[in-house]
Design an enzyme around this catalytic site. Structure first.
Site, PDB file in Angstrom:
ATOM      1  N   PRO A  13       5.742  34.213   2.504  1.00 62.33           N
ATOM      2  CA  PRO A  13       4.618  34.406   3.417  1.00 62.33           C
ATOM      3  C   PRO A  13       4.268  35.881   3.628  1.00 62.33           C
ATOM      4  O   PRO A  13       5.095  36.753   3.421  1.00 62.33           O
ATOM      5  CB  PRO A  13       5.139  33.800   4.726  1.00 62.33           C
ATOM      6  CG  PRO A  13       6.616  33.866   4.617  1.00 62.33           C
ATOM      7  CD  PRO A  13       6.961  33.783   3.170  1.00 62.33           C
ATOM      8  N   VAL A  14       3.020  36.108   3.994  1.00 58.44           N
ATOM      9  CA  VAL A  14       2.533  37.455   4.296  1.00 58.44           C
ATOM     10  C   VAL A  14       2.052  37.473   5.747  1.00 58.44           C
ATOM     11  O   VAL A  14       1.330  36.578   6.170  1.00 58.44           O
ATOM     12  CB  VAL A  14       1.371  37.855   3.356  1.00 58.44           C
ATOM     13  CG1 VAL A  14       0.907  39.263   3.653  1.00 58.44           C
ATOM     14  CG2 VAL A  14       1.790  37.721   1.909  1.00 58.44           C
TER      15      VAL A  14
ATOM     16  N   ASP B  79      -1.577  40.280 -13.971  1.00 60.91           N
ATOM     17  CA  ASP B  79      -2.054  39.188 -13.128  1.00 60.91           C
ATOM     18  C   ASP B  79      -3.263  39.617 -12.303  1.00 60.91           C
ATOM     19  O   ASP B  79      -3.335  39.384 -11.102  1.00 60.91           O
ATOM     20  CB  ASP B  79      -0.920  38.678 -12.229  1.00 60.91           C
ATOM     21  CG  ASP B  79      -1.211  37.279 -11.687  1.00 60.91           C
ATOM     22  OD1 ASP B  79      -2.140  36.619 -12.222  1.00 60.91           O
ATOM     23  OD2 ASP B  79      -0.535  36.853 -10.746  1.00 60.91           O
TER      24      ASP B  79
END
Ligand SMILES: *[C@@H]1O[C@H](CO)[C@@H](O)[C@H](O)[C@H]1NC(C)=O
Ligand SMILES: *[C@@H]1O[C@H](CO)[C@@H](O)[C@H](O)[C@H]1NC(C)=O
Ligand SMILES: *[C@@H]1O[C@H](CO)[C@@H](O)[C@H](O)[C@H]1NC(C)=O
Ligand SMILES: *[C@@H]1O[C@H](CO)[C@@H](O)[C@H](O)[C@H]1NC(C)=O
Ligand SMILES: *[C@@H]1O[C@H](CO)[C@@H](O)[C@H](O)[C@H]1NC(C)=O
Ligand SMILES: *[C@@H]1O[C@H](CO)[C@@H](O)[C@H](O)[C@H]1NC(C)=O
Ligand SMILES: *[C@@H]1O[C@H](CO)[C@@H](O)[C@H](O)[C@H]1NC(C)=O
Ligand SMILES: *[C@H]1O[C@H](CO)[C@@H](O)[C@H](O)[C@H]1NC(C)=O
Length: 772
Positions: free
Chosen positions: A472-473, A584
């Site tokens: 999570p951020v 990416d």
């Protein structure tokens, strides 16, 4: 005709007014028999500059100024009567004897005049093609004999060929410093050696000290302005968009603030706070330091003792300290410099003028060292005098960089630096770094878990921004008010640990306005976190692909995003110390700041190459389908050109507002690339554009950007341009080559190469693990 003349001394001089002729055709020169009325202009011989009357913005005031002759929207580069505008269009400009330029209003009062200490027999006023307005004797065009020139009276704009120097008598408050001149360049500005657009010189002798620059390609229009807040900005004119593009800002960041961290302090924008002490120095005023008052700087822990013999400690990767009072010898070797400095007890430090030349000579300092900053690109080495006992443990200890006394525990730091060193060894990154006792590669500030807990309300669900690749951020606010984003590694994720390390290794060394800034990390017990600057507008995909929000990104903003991402990518590909391949790049990895400036993020699977290697192969293909180039997705071969492919996809997504994967156009088989390619071949590219952009977009720009996007997604990596070429193509009107067929232009292509994963959600980073 009545005349009211303010200055009696001009009365006599003005008498030839009656015989005055009006200038008719465009000329660059007038003599005392001609006048320049409001509406008339002088045009330089090469039609680059024009002199005349103008009104800025909505003002009705009339000013005499010089602007670019071939830019419609007046950009004044010099103004004569800034403080005394004429109030209607009755102003007159005239050369009078003995060689003075005067601006008169309709009652013949002098509103403004030039000045001279010499008399000419036949004075003329000429506008030169450099933008310099000169008064000279008619038959003498030697620059040293000019009686007066506008280049001596700078306003807010610095032009090529101007001298920019100082007057040794007045001087003033220093705002920012470009670092010592080493004979080729100012060492405090990274990458400043080979600028493609201009060259420069720096002249220094007893009488004068000045800087001057020249554009390489005469068609490039470049200027530098000084804003009211003291920011120097370099601009170039881009014909295609008919506007000025910002090229460089000085100061660029807080660390360019002169002397911010005091003596022996070093500034690093990636740290929080930015000021730290040099290795083996401690804050002189620890209490003040904690309150962010760094002005007292740092001191040595062991005092110098010249009699007992001092030693010199090498510090690398820095902007050299203020050298105004230093002296130099241009012919010494580094060893001779050391001997010389050792002999003089007051010599505090020395540095080689140019590391790449053996006998380049040295700079010597004899006072406290101020205004140092960390410079990851083009940093210099300096040798600072230290007590010899300070160096005895040399080679046994790794350097520990204490950036914030408040939040650090030495033990943790030491273990971090060892750990990072280990990663480095493992990745074979030691090549090319200096072997001294000083290693600045991994000076990443460590945050306390308690600090981060507090900043994120104990990782409250309310603060959660989303779920990244490996956890999570959260959004947080530090004690000093700074907003941060915290990436918390899931405790169970093995994959995540690798990516975490990789991200630290890659991004800690990078610094660019289009890359997200890593502020530090937090490693405590099982917790591993990365702390970034917070991006208020989150990621590009959340806006671009959202029907209701996409209107925030009008055409100029989209161009800004494309240009910014291109520059960030160019930086990691060729301008940073290591060549880095992101692997990416996608809309969700482009973060947007308050002004919608794009920043590339997520270097979790990036790879770096030492030296000139440019291509590698992997069995473990990671990345995001829809953005992956064919050679990478199918054969695992990646190179800078695979990032170029992803960039091309991103460009087409930005223009169309549609995702490549999951795209459905007229032809169900084609993905976005295929659709864009079809339209391009039929010269219908405009039909690709997001309909909502129709008002704000310039059709020529749209067609060009799509063309650039298609060049980037060509099937063969060799056909794709490098990011440096892309940046050139975006900024200039140069002709573009024809685009060949893109790779992966049908949905089916993707599915074939994708058979082993059955990738249902194409926009998620997928990881395909094969036997290793
Ligand atoms: C001033 O310039 C005009 C036009 O070139 C010329 O005819 C005239 O002779 C010049 N006058 C003097 C005094 O040089
Ligand atoms: C000139 O350009 C600037 C910036 O693009 C714009 O704000 C301004 O309105 C323009 N002025 C004129 C006279 O076109
Ligand atoms: C400029 O115009 C204003 C308003 O028309 C007038 O009051 C003023 O006297 C003028 N000033 C000068 C210097 O001519
Ligand atoms: C300019 O100002 C003068 C004096 O105020 C006035 O006589 C003249 O009509 C004005 N001219 C224009 C074009 O406004
Ligand atoms: C001309 O300039 C003088 C001196 O600056 C000023 O007093 C006068 O009002 C001006 N006249 C016009 C019409 O601008
Ligand atoms: C003009 O030059 C003289 C002598 O060079 C100087 O004293 C005077 O201040 C100057 N005036 C202006 C307005 O620059
Ligand atoms: C510079 O260094 C060289 C070599 O040590 C020496 O011969 C020379 O005299 C020095 N020059 C000055 C100006 O000190
Ligand atoms: C710089 O100029 C300003 C204004 O002229 C003056 O107040 C200040 O003392 C000057 N600073 C220095 C260091 O000379």
């Amino acid at each position: 005709m009545t005349k009211t003349i303010a200055d009696a001394s001009f009365l006599l001089l003005l008498s030839p007014l009656l015989s005055i002729l009006k200038i008719s055709t465009a000329t660059d020169i007038i003599n005392t028999t001609q006048i320049l009325r409001d509406g008339d202009t002088l045009v330089s011989s090469g039609r680059r500059f024009e002199l005349g009357f103008f009104s800025p913005g909505n003002s009705n005031n009339r000013y005499v100024g010089i602007w670019y002759a071939n830019i419609n929207n007046i950009t004044a580069v010099w103004v004569a009567n800034r403080e005394n505008p004429v109030n209607n269009t009755t102003g007159i400009l005239k050369v009078i004897e003995p060689g003075v330029l005067v601006l008169l209003n309709d009652t013949n009062n002098i509103v403004w005049s030039s000045n001279t200490s010499r008399a000419a027999r036949n004075p003329v006023l000429q506008l030169l093609d450099t933008g310099n307005l000169v008064l000279r004797e008619a038959n003498d065009d030697l620059p040293e004999n000019f009686m007066w020139q506008s280049f001596d009276y700078l306003t807010n704009t610095f032009l090529p060929n101007m001298n920019f120097g100082w007057n040794s008598e007045t001087g003033n408050v220093t705002l920012c410093r470009l670092g010592p001149w080493n004979g080729h360049r100012f060492t405090g500005i990274p990458n400043s050696r080979q600028d493609p657009t201009y060259t420069y010189e720096f002249i220094m002798d007893e009488k004068k000290t000045y800087y001057r620059e020249f554009v390489i390609d005469k068609s490039v229009i470049s200027r530098v302005t000084l804003s009211q807040s003291g920011v120097l900005q370099r601009w170039t004119w881009v014909d295609r968009i008919q506007d000025w593009v910002l090229y460089l800002n000085i100061p660029a960041d807080i660390c360019d603030t002169y002397k911010l961290c005091g003596a022996y302090g070093s500034c690093n924008v990636a740290n929080s706070p930015s000021c730290g002490c040099l290795n083996k120095f401690v804050p002189k005023d620890p209490e003040g330091w904690v309150r962010s008052d760094w002005s007292n700087g740092c001191i040595r822990t062991i005092p110098l003792n010249c009699q007992k013999g001092d030693a010199f400690l090498k510090y690398s990767g820095i902007k050299l300290p203020d050298s105004r009072h230093s002296w130099f010898n241009k012919s010494m070797t580094l060893e001779e410099c050391k001997v010389e400095c050792s002999k003089i007890c007051s010599c505090t430090a020395y540095a080689q003028l140019d590391k790449t030349i053996e006998r380049s000579g040295c700079l010597f300092w004899s006072e406290d060292l101020i205004d140092i900053r960390d410079m990851s690109v083009d940093g210099q080495d300096i040798y600072i005098r230290m007590a010899s006992s300070e160096l005895e443990s040399k080679g046994k200890r790794r350097k520990i960089f204490i950036s914030s006394l408040t939040s650090l525990m030495g033990v943790v730091l030491l273990s971090l630096s060892l750990m990072l060193y280990y990663w480095k060894r493992k990745k074979n990154y030691t090549k090319g770094t200096t072997g001294g006792s000083h290693n600045k590669d991994f000076e990443l500030p460590l945050f306390d878990l308690s600090t981060i807990s507090k900043a994120t309300n104990n990782f409250s669900i309310v603060n959660k921004l989303g779920e990244g690749g490996y956890g999570p951020v959260y959004k947080g606010v530090l004690g000093n008010g700074q907003d941060i984003a915290v990436k918390r590694l899931s405790k169970t994720s093995m994959q995540g640990i690798e990516e975490f390390k990789n991200e630290v290794i890659c991004i800690a060394k990078l610094e660019h306005r289009n890359l997200v800034k890593l502020l530090g990390c937090c490693i405590q017990g099982e917790e591993k976190m990365l702390i970034y600057e917070y991006m208020p507008n989150r990621s590009l995909d959340l806006i671009l692909f959202d029907q209701t929000r996409s209107s925030i990104l009008d055409w100029p903003k989209r161009l800004q995003v494309v240009n910014g991402v291109a520059r960030g990518l160019m930086y990691i590909h060729q301008d940073s110390r290591l060549r880095i391949i992101h692997r990416d790049l996608k809309a969700s990895n482009i973060l947007l700041d308050t002004d919608m400036n794009p920043k590339i993020s997520d270097f979790g699977i990036a790879r770096s190459f030492p030296g000139n290697e440019t291509e590698d192969k992997t069995n473990r293909v990671v990345g995001t389908y829809g953005y992956m180039s064919p050679e990478y997705a199918v054969h695992g071969r990646y190179s800078v050109k695979s990032d170029v492919f992803s960039f091309g996809v991103l460009v087409l997504e930005i223009v169309s507002g549609k995702k490549n994967s999951g795209f459905s156009g007229e032809d169900q088989h084609l993905n976005l690339l295929g659709h864009a390619w079809t339209l391009y071949k039929e010269e219908r590219s405009l039909e690709l554009v997001d309909p909502f952009l129709c008002d704000s977009a310039n059709p020529n720009e749209v067609v060009r950007i799509i063309h650039v996007g298609l060049l980037c997604v060509q099937q063969s990596p060799d056909d794709r341009p490098s990011m440096a070429s892309v940046v050139g193509m975006l900024g200039n009107e140069i002709a573009l080559p024809k685009a060949n067929q893109p790779g992966f232009y049908t949905e089916r292509d993707v599915l074939v190469s994708n058979s082993s994963t059955g990738c249902s959600s194409n926009m998620v980073t997928i990881t395909q693990l094969e036997a290793r």
